[in-house]
Structures are given as structure tokens and as C-alpha cells.
Design a protein around this motif. Sequence first.
Motif, PDB file in Angstrom:
ATOM      1  N   SER A 102      -6.614   8.645   3.515  1.00  0.00           N
ATOM      2  CA  SER A 102      -7.520   8.024   2.547  1.00  0.00           C
ATOM      3  C   SER A 102      -8.940   7.944   3.080  1.00  0.00           C
ATOM      4  N   THR A 123      -1.438   9.254  -2.477  1.00  0.00           N
ATOM      5  CA  THR A 123      -2.629   9.750  -1.789  1.00  0.00           C
ATOM      6  C   THR A 123      -2.920  11.183  -2.193  1.00  0.00           C
ATOM      7  N   LYS A 126      -4.615  11.227  -5.404  1.00  0.00           N
ATOM      8  CA  LYS A 126      -6.020  10.842  -5.272  1.00  0.00           C
ATOM      9  C   LYS A 126      -6.857  12.056  -4.860  1.00  0.00           C
ATOM     10  N   GLN A 129      -7.222  14.222  -7.968  1.00  0.00           N
ATOM     11  CA  GLN A 129      -8.163  13.623  -8.912  1.00  0.00           C
ATOM     12  C   GLN A 129      -9.608  13.749  -8.430  1.00  0.00           C
ATOM     13  N   ASP A 509       0.931   5.060 -10.705  1.00  0.00           N
ATOM     14  CA  ASP A 509      -0.464   5.156 -10.279  1.00  0.00           C
ATOM     15  C   ASP A 509      -0.805   3.902  -9.475  1.00  0.00           C
ATOM     16  N   ASN A 511      -3.488   2.610  -8.761  1.00  0.00           N
ATOM     17  CA  ASN A 511      -4.624   1.866  -9.312  1.00  0.00           C
ATOM     18  C   ASN A 511      -4.294   1.174 -10.631  1.00  0.00           C
TER      19      ASN A 511
END
Length: 579
Positions: A102, A123, A126, A129, A509, A511
Motif C-alpha cells: 500500500s 490491495t 486498489k 483502480q 471493497d 472502502n
Amino acid sequence: MKVKSVKYVSLLIALLLVFLTACSGESSTNEPSTDNKSTTNETSTDSSKDLYVIKTFADSSITNKIKFFSDTTIGKAFKEKFNMDFELVPFPSGGDIKQNWSLMLAGGNYPEIIYTKCECLDTFKKYVQAGAVLPLDQYVANMPNFNSLYKEAIPYWKHAAGDGKLYNWNVSTPQDKYNWLESNDILIRGDILEEAGWPELLTPDQYVDLLAKAIKDHPETNGQKTIGMVGPFGEEWGMAGIAPILYEKGYNVQVANSAVIWNQKDEVWEDMFKNPYAKESFEFLNKLYRAGALDEESFTDKAAQSSEKIKSGRALAAWYVTWEQSGANKALEIAGHPELSYVKLPIMPQGAVDKGEKNWTPLQATRPFDWVFLTKNAKDPKRIMEAVEWASSDEGQIMLQSGIEGVHYTMKDGKRYPTDAYLNGIESDPDYGVKEGFGIASFLGLAMINSPKDNTPYNMGNIPEVVDRHLTKREKEIYEAMGWESSQDWWLKNAEAKPVGLAAGIVVDPNSSFGVTEAKLTDFRVKNTPKLIKASSAEDFEKIYNDLLKDYDKMNPQSLVDEYNRMYKEALADLKKFE
């Protein structure tokens, strides 16, 4: 809070400096290629191509011994074939692997190839994305070996990405039972098994009885205080992952996220903390604790501390970290105490035994903790994918896992057989595998199956003549005394291999509100597990557990379970698009 922020920024800067060095332009002078032509079967060295050196992270057990893949016999042959090499950089200290990935994403200083080696599906998403991952579809379109080897897995990988593109491949797939028999159960010292008359052990209470007596009978080991069972519960994955791990020894295949587990029998997601076998796992550790047979320091011990205690022979047993067996026994043999050698034994929940359930071992089409992907920092993705295509071939798998013909194996009647040099190496030198290059470039892909050409395992270590050659004399004596035909005997006879595919790729997800709930549930379980393990009595354990459940239910864990099951059903229908 200010001090914490300063420490975090300092750590971030230090890590990013390391990553900048590790991922700098020293790797190659080649510009990235998006040409999708001829990425197949072009495995001879092209002298017109510059040497392509790619820096990749590797465990310290490897980087302490070699710096480049070409420092090994297999790596040298690989370099000659592709004019490509891998510089092996140790993982940075501080933080866990997931945290480091990260941090790299935040700084943009990630390597050309990322091999996650952690529960990092979130991760990975992420990275996708953020546009940090390269789609592989244009290369894979011209990679017949890759498409053939991973035929069953590719639809799962595309589905997991969320946009239908292919971004990754996995290590250690595909699998079969005889090449991938994952059984991280329990290590027990051989001398206490001998004293007990070589008992057949399987249930938690049987182990508690054995270890409770042994800790009393052996207050000292070689002049030092004997300790009971050790476990690296101080690791990020310790209390969170292996304290409740009995859930995977019954009907549940080894698929788990941090708060939910996959029930393979009924094909549904369940809450981990409430699972009866997870609870039995906590009870097992509590019984050991009350009997004085659980090492007090295990709550804070990292893997290194647990390893040293096992290698010294002071520990009567070890929980889950069965990969320590070989190194520990070699160390004990060198120290002149082979009688203390450990063997791996099976353990199953009493509830599973009472129900007559099988010990299930998974055959995984997708492994979200073993994902490999290329980043936008890749200097020449086309050349990398040429190497991956070769690694997906019979030739590539044999070289990466069986080595070089005439050096590590010979051919007889169309089958591979290990050379005397190979057998002597694995028997006499614990570093032989690293020095020769076995597994070093595993990120190129390792199939845990037999070669279709000679019906012999790709992995030389799984050839019947090799499986137990690494065992010490004492280990062989113990297994023989127990009536086992090999060190894998119990699992080969009693474990049932079950394919598991889509469940391994389901994750909320991080988040989202569900991701927040999952983090809270996991944190609650991890923080309170020591209370359960240290309960003063069986009655106290039940009281603590029931009180914890009341607080746990206030966070509405069922909503997360329901979301996982909704996602699974939706994904099951959606998967058909990629088949």
C-alpha cells in the motif's frame, strides 16, 4: 497523535527511498512495448536484445544467500535463454507485506513485477483502480501455453478484477492432491511420542493430554526450561489467522477472509468468530494454557522467535508452522540431539471427528494470496510475458521445478529420475534448493501437477523416490515406528481433495461500509482472542465467549455474511461471461 504521525511519515519516506532504489531504471534501457505480436514460443536468446535485469522482492532466506537468479544453476540457464535476470531485493523491514504494498502504491515506487504473498486481493484491486496494473489481454491472446495451463483459472481471474480484463496470474496453480497436499497442522517432538507408546493422535484433547503430561515429565531440555506448544501469534497473521485455524481441518476448505469463512460443504459463507470449529480452536489453546503447555511468550512471539525455540528442541510442539520441521531437525541433528526431532501430525476438531467428517484439502484454481501482476513501471512487459509463456510450457515447468537434465535429473524410459547429485544435495545441504534455483522464480508460475508428457510431477520434490529423502534418520525412525508409509501417509489416506474456485476471489471493497464492518469485526476478534485463551477454567471460557458474542453482535456481523453470500451468488452468475 503527533508523535505517531511523525513516525509514520518517517517510515514512509524511508520505505519509499528503498523502493526507489529497488525499482529504478537500472533494470533495463528498453522502452515499454505494447506490441502484441509473437509473444509465444520465442525462447531462444536474441543477442540483439539488451540484458534485462528486473528487481523483485524475495524472502530474506533467499536474499541472504544469493543476489541474482543467475547466481543459481537454473537461473544461469534461464539468463542464457532470455538474456534476462532477476535481482533479488529483501522485503523492507517494518510493517507487514500488505502495508508495504500500500505504501508503494501511494508513492508510485512499486517494482515491475509484484508477487503479493499475502491476503492482498483488496490491495490488488486498489492497484487496478489506480491504473498501476497492466492489462495482459493483448499478450495472452498469443500465449497458447498460458491459456492451456490456466484454462480453468482465467475466468476466475478476469472476474476478480471487476472489469472483465485479465491482470494477473497465480503461483501454485493448477493443483492435484499428490502435488499439492497442504497440511499445516501440528509438530510434535518425537521423544514424547515414543514415551507415550506412539499413540494415534487426532483430536485436540488427545494432544492436550499428551502435552500436559510431557511438560511435567520434562521440566528441562538440555539444561534449559522446557516450553510447551509455540506459535507466532505476535505476527500480523498469527492471532488473526492461525489461532482459529481448526476451522479448516474439518468440512471447511482453506478459504477465509478476515471475518468470514467459506463452508465448502454447504457452499455458503459463515461468520468466523461464531464458527464452532473456530471456537474449538480457541478452547484447545485455552486447555493447553491452563495445563501450562502453551508457551506464554507465544502471544508476542514473531516467526523468528518461534523458529529458534523449535530449533533448540525446547518446544514440545509447534502450532501450524510445520514448514519449520526440516530446518529444526537438521539443527537438532547437528547439535547432537536427534532424539528431540519433530514430526508433523494431523489434528481435527472433535466436532468434525464426531460427525465422521473428512479432513478436506483444497484444490485451488485461484489463490488471492499468491497473485502476480505487472505494473505500469514494467520497462518491457512483452519480454516478461514471453518468459511467462515459456514458464507455462512443459519445458519451462520442468526446468523451474526439476532443474537441468544431466545435472538434477536424467531420463529413463521417458520419465524423469533424480540424479545422485540432486539426492545428495537435498539430503546434505539445507541451502541446496536455493543455490540451485528451485522456486526462486516462482512468480513466473509453478503448476502443482504432473507433466502430461511423462506423468511425473513437475516438482522434483514430489517424485516418490524423493519425497522423504530430505528426512533425517531419526525422522524416518519415528514415522516407521508409527506405522506410516511416508511423512504424508495420513493425509494421502484420509484427506479428501476438493476443488474450490470462485469463493477464493470474493472480497468486499475495503472502502465500503461492509469493508469497514469487516475490519471492525476482525479487530474485535483479534484483540479478544487472548482473553479466551487465558480463561481460568472451562466455565470462565464460556462466560467470556458469550459476553464477547453480545458485544460482537452489536456490530451486526450477519450483515457482512449476507453481503458475502449475495456477492457469491451474483459472481456465480456473472462468471459465465468469462468461461
